[in-house]
Write a protein that holds these residues in place. Structure first.
Motif, PDB file in Angstrom:
ATOM      1  N   CYS A 276     -21.861 -33.375 -20.463  1.00 46.88           N
ATOM      2  CA  CYS A 276     -22.388 -34.245 -21.526  1.00 46.88           C
ATOM      3  C   CYS A 276     -21.283 -34.872 -22.359  1.00 46.88           C
ATOM      4  N   ASP A 277     -20.112 -34.237 -22.403  1.00 43.77           N
ATOM      5  CA  ASP A 277     -18.983 -34.689 -23.230  1.00 43.77           C
ATOM      6  C   ASP A 277     -19.326 -34.651 -24.712  1.00 43.77           C
ATOM      7  N   HIS A 278     -20.334 -33.867 -25.092  1.00 47.22           N
ATOM      8  CA  HIS A 278     -20.737 -33.723 -26.494  1.00 47.22           C
ATOM      9  C   HIS A 278     -20.886 -32.254 -26.896  1.00 47.22           C
ATOM     10  N   GLY A 279     -20.397 -31.340 -26.060  1.00 48.65           N
ATOM     11  CA  GLY A 279     -20.464 -29.925 -26.416  1.00 48.65           C
ATOM     12  C   GLY A 279     -21.834 -29.311 -26.318  1.00 48.65           C
ATOM     13  N   GLN A 280     -22.725 -29.908 -25.534  1.00 47.24           N
ATOM     14  CA  GLN A 280     -24.093 -29.412 -25.471  1.00 47.24           C
ATOM     15  C   GLN A 280     -24.446 -28.705 -24.172  1.00 47.24           C
ATOM     16  N   CYS A 281     -23.669 -28.932 -23.097  1.00 45.59           N
ATOM     17  CA  CYS A 281     -24.067 -28.378 -21.796  1.00 45.59           C
ATOM     18  C   CYS A 281     -23.223 -27.191 -21.367  1.00 45.59           C
ATOM     19  N   GLY A 282     -21.999 -27.069 -21.864  1.00 44.17           N
ATOM     20  CA  GLY A 282     -21.148 -25.932 -21.525  1.00 44.17           C
ATOM     21  C   GLY A 282     -20.417 -26.031 -20.205  1.00 44.17           C
ATOM     22  N   ALA A 283     -20.558 -27.156 -19.487  1.00 42.97           N
ATOM     23  CA  ALA A 283     -19.901 -27.287 -18.189  1.00 42.97           C
ATOM     24  C   ALA A 283     -18.381 -27.274 -18.300  1.00 42.97           C
ATOM     25  N   CYS A 284     -17.855 -27.581 -19.479  1.00 40.77           N
ATOM     26  CA  CYS A 284     -16.405 -27.660 -19.667  1.00 40.77           C
ATOM     27  C   CYS A 284     -15.809 -26.407 -20.294  1.00 40.77           C
ATOM     28  N   THR A 285     -16.546 -25.299 -20.268  1.00 37.17           N
ATOM     29  CA  THR A 285     -16.080 -24.080 -20.929  1.00 37.17           C
ATOM     30  C   THR A 285     -14.778 -23.562 -20.308  1.00 37.17           C
ATOM     31  N   VAL A 286     -13.797 -23.296 -21.162  1.00 38.37           N
ATOM     32  CA  VAL A 286     -12.541 -22.674 -20.753  1.00 38.37           C
ATOM     33  C   VAL A 286     -12.209 -21.578 -21.765  1.00 38.37           C
ATOM     34  N   HIS A 287     -11.195 -20.811 -21.464  1.00 37.28           N
ATOM     35  CA  HIS A 287     -10.731 -19.780 -22.398  1.00 37.28           C
ATOM     36  C   HIS A 287      -9.441 -20.251 -23.057  1.00 37.28           C
ATOM     37  N   VAL A 288      -9.374 -20.136 -24.348  1.00 36.15           N
ATOM     38  CA  VAL A 288      -8.155 -20.419 -25.096  1.00 36.15           C
ATOM     39  C   VAL A 288      -7.778 -19.167 -25.875  1.00 36.15           C
ATOM     40  N   ASN A 289      -6.646 -18.605 -25.520  1.00 36.18           N
ATOM     41  CA  ASN A 289      -6.199 -17.342 -26.126  1.00 36.18           C
ATOM     42  C   ASN A 289      -7.275 -16.263 -26.015  1.00 36.18           C
ATOM     43  N   GLY A 290      -7.974 -16.252 -24.882  1.00 38.96           N
ATOM     44  CA  GLY A 290      -8.966 -15.218 -24.614  1.00 38.96           C
ATOM     45  C   GLY A 290     -10.364 -15.510 -25.112  1.00 38.96           C
ATOM     46  N   ARG A 291     -10.552 -16.625 -25.820  1.00 36.55           N
ATOM     47  CA  ARG A 291     -11.877 -16.943 -26.344  1.00 36.55           C
ATOM     48  C   ARG A 291     -12.419 -18.194 -25.670  1.00 36.55           C
ATOM     49  N   ARG A 292     -13.710 -18.236 -25.438  1.00 36.65           N
ATOM     50  CA  ARG A 292     -14.314 -19.384 -24.773  1.00 36.65           C
ATOM     51  C   ARG A 292     -14.563 -20.522 -25.759  1.00 36.65           C
ATOM     52  N   ILE A 293     -14.285 -21.728 -25.310  1.00 38.75           N
ATOM     53  CA  ILE A 293     -14.537 -22.908 -26.124  1.00 38.75           C
ATOM     54  C   ILE A 293     -15.034 -24.035 -25.214  1.00 38.75           C
ATOM     55  N   ASN A 294     -15.644 -25.030 -25.812  1.00 42.47           N
ATOM     56  CA  ASN A 294     -15.993 -26.259 -25.098  1.00 42.47           C
ATOM     57  C   ASN A 294     -14.776 -27.177 -25.143  1.00 42.47           C
ATOM     58  N   ALA A 295     -14.175 -27.412 -23.999  1.00 47.35           N
ATOM     59  CA  ALA A 295     -12.934 -28.190 -23.964  1.00 47.35           C
ATOM     60  C   ALA A 295     -13.143 -29.642 -24.367  1.00 47.35           C
ATOM     61  N   CYS A 296     -14.364 -30.144 -24.250  1.00 42.37           N
ATOM     62  CA  CYS A 296     -14.607 -31.547 -24.600  1.00 42.37           C
ATOM     63  C   CYS A 296     -14.596 -31.773 -26.104  1.00 42.37           C
ATOM     64  N   LEU A 297     -14.751 -30.710 -26.887  1.00 38.55           N
ATOM     65  CA  LEU A 297     -14.813 -30.844 -28.345  1.00 38.55           C
ATOM     66  C   LEU A 297     -13.484 -30.541 -29.020  1.00 38.55           C
ATOM     67  N   SER A 298     -12.463 -30.289 -28.245  1.00 38.35           N
ATOM     68  CA  SER A 298     -11.171 -29.889 -28.808  1.00 38.35           C
ATOM     69  C   SER A 298     -10.085 -30.834 -28.328  1.00 38.35           C
ATOM     70  N   LEU A 299      -9.232 -31.267 -29.243  1.00 41.10           N
ATOM     71  CA  LEU A 299      -8.130 -32.151 -28.879  1.00 41.10           C
ATOM     72  C   LEU A 299      -6.973 -31.354 -28.277  1.00 41.10           C
ATOM     73  N   ALA A 300      -6.329 -31.951 -27.312  1.00 38.92           N
ATOM     74  CA  ALA A 300      -5.213 -31.269 -26.652  1.00 38.92           C
ATOM     75  C   ALA A 300      -4.093 -30.943 -27.634  1.00 38.92           C
ATOM     76  N   VAL A 301      -3.854 -31.837 -28.596  1.00 38.32           N
ATOM     77  CA  VAL A 301      -2.748 -31.623 -29.546  1.00 38.32           C
ATOM     78  C   VAL A 301      -2.983 -30.417 -30.449  1.00 38.32           C
ATOM     79  N   MET A 302      -4.220 -29.933 -30.502  1.00 35.75           N
ATOM     80  CA  MET A 302      -4.527 -28.767 -31.321  1.00 35.75           C
ATOM     81  C   MET A 302      -4.090 -27.470 -30.657  1.00 35.75           C
ATOM     82  N   HIS A 303      -3.679 -27.538 -29.390  1.00 31.88           N
ATOM     83  CA  HIS A 303      -3.425 -26.315 -28.629  1.00 31.88           C
ATOM     84  C   HIS A 303      -1.972 -26.145 -28.226  1.00 31.88           C
ATOM     85  N   ASP A 304      -1.093 -26.750 -28.976  1.00 33.30           N
ATOM     86  CA  ASP A 304       0.332 -26.568 -28.721  1.00 33.30           C
ATOM     87  C   ASP A 304       0.673 -25.081 -28.869  1.00 33.30           C
TER      88      ASP A 304
END
Length: 214
Positions: free
Chosen positions: A102-130
């Motif tokens: 959906c690219d709106h954080g509603q379907c969960g198809a883009c779920t990844v783990h960041v530092n061990g926690r699951r997030i919707n990758a479509c709702l997070s900017l890459a620059v936030m994860h340096d």
């Protein structure tokens, strides 16, 4: 004696000081022409180098160097500041197992783990994860060395079209380390952010229960 008054006094708004419709339109036309002449003169006086250059819109201020660890491998990317983590993974690193739904954080198809926690990758900017550590479905397991949750999904046919499967599995693995009850309702609540358009929820539930109980 009363004053002499004209037999037909002028109507309000049509006296000598009133502005006729014709005069008003003429005034608007003249004003518009004058503005046009001013703009044309200013535009003609502009040097060729003064015109905005579309190729220079994305200058150095709109791009950022980002260092992240993806599936245990250090990566250094130069991304537009508006690039989502999802697009960075798919378009820059070609890790297309993480799906764009959906690219709106509603379907969960883009779920990844960041530092061990699951997030919707479509709702997070890459620059936030340096400096962060990101795990995608490619880093969870591979054919011949699958994660227990991946094997359980295969055994219980927890997928149909397969589009949501990577996000479902990433969420299911994450919930193994979260505080959820053992009831079916608890598992459904934990997985409520992941939508399966094929309706394979019972099979997904069975796969998760197998891993949790094992």
């Amino acid at each position: 004696m009363p004053e002499d008054r004209p037999a037909n006094p002028p109507k309000r708004g049509h006296g000598q000081d009133a502005l006729s419709r014709r005069d008003f339109l003429q005034m608007i036309g003249v004003t518009g022409m004058a503005s046009g002449f001013k703009w044309s003169s200013a535009h003609a006086a502009m040097a060729p180098g003064d015109a905005p250059d579309a190729s220079k819109r994305h200058d150095d201020d709109t791009r950022t160097q980002v260092k992240i660890s993806v599936n245990g491998q250090p990566q250094e990317l130069e991304v537009d500041n508006r690039t989502s983590l999802l697009d960075a993974l798919r378009d820059h690193l070609h890790l297309t197992g993480t799906k764009k739904g959906c690219d709106h954080g509603q379907c969960g198809a883009c779920t990844v783990h960041v530092n061990g926690r699951r997030i919707n990758a479509c709702l997070s900017l890459a620059v936030m994860h340096d400096g962060d550590q990101v795990t995608t479905i490619e880093g969870l397991g591979q054919p011949g060395a699958m994660h227990p949750m991946q094997r359980a999904f295969v055994e219980h046919d927890g997928y149909q079209c397969g589009y949501c499967t990577s996000g479902q599995i990433m969420s299911a693995v994450a919930m193994l380390h979260e505080q959820w009850g053992s009831a079916d309702a608890d598992i459904r609540e934990a997985m409520s952010g992941n939508i399966c358009r094929c309706g394979a929820y019972q099979n997904i539930l069975a796969a998760i229960k197998q891993v949790r109980q094992g």
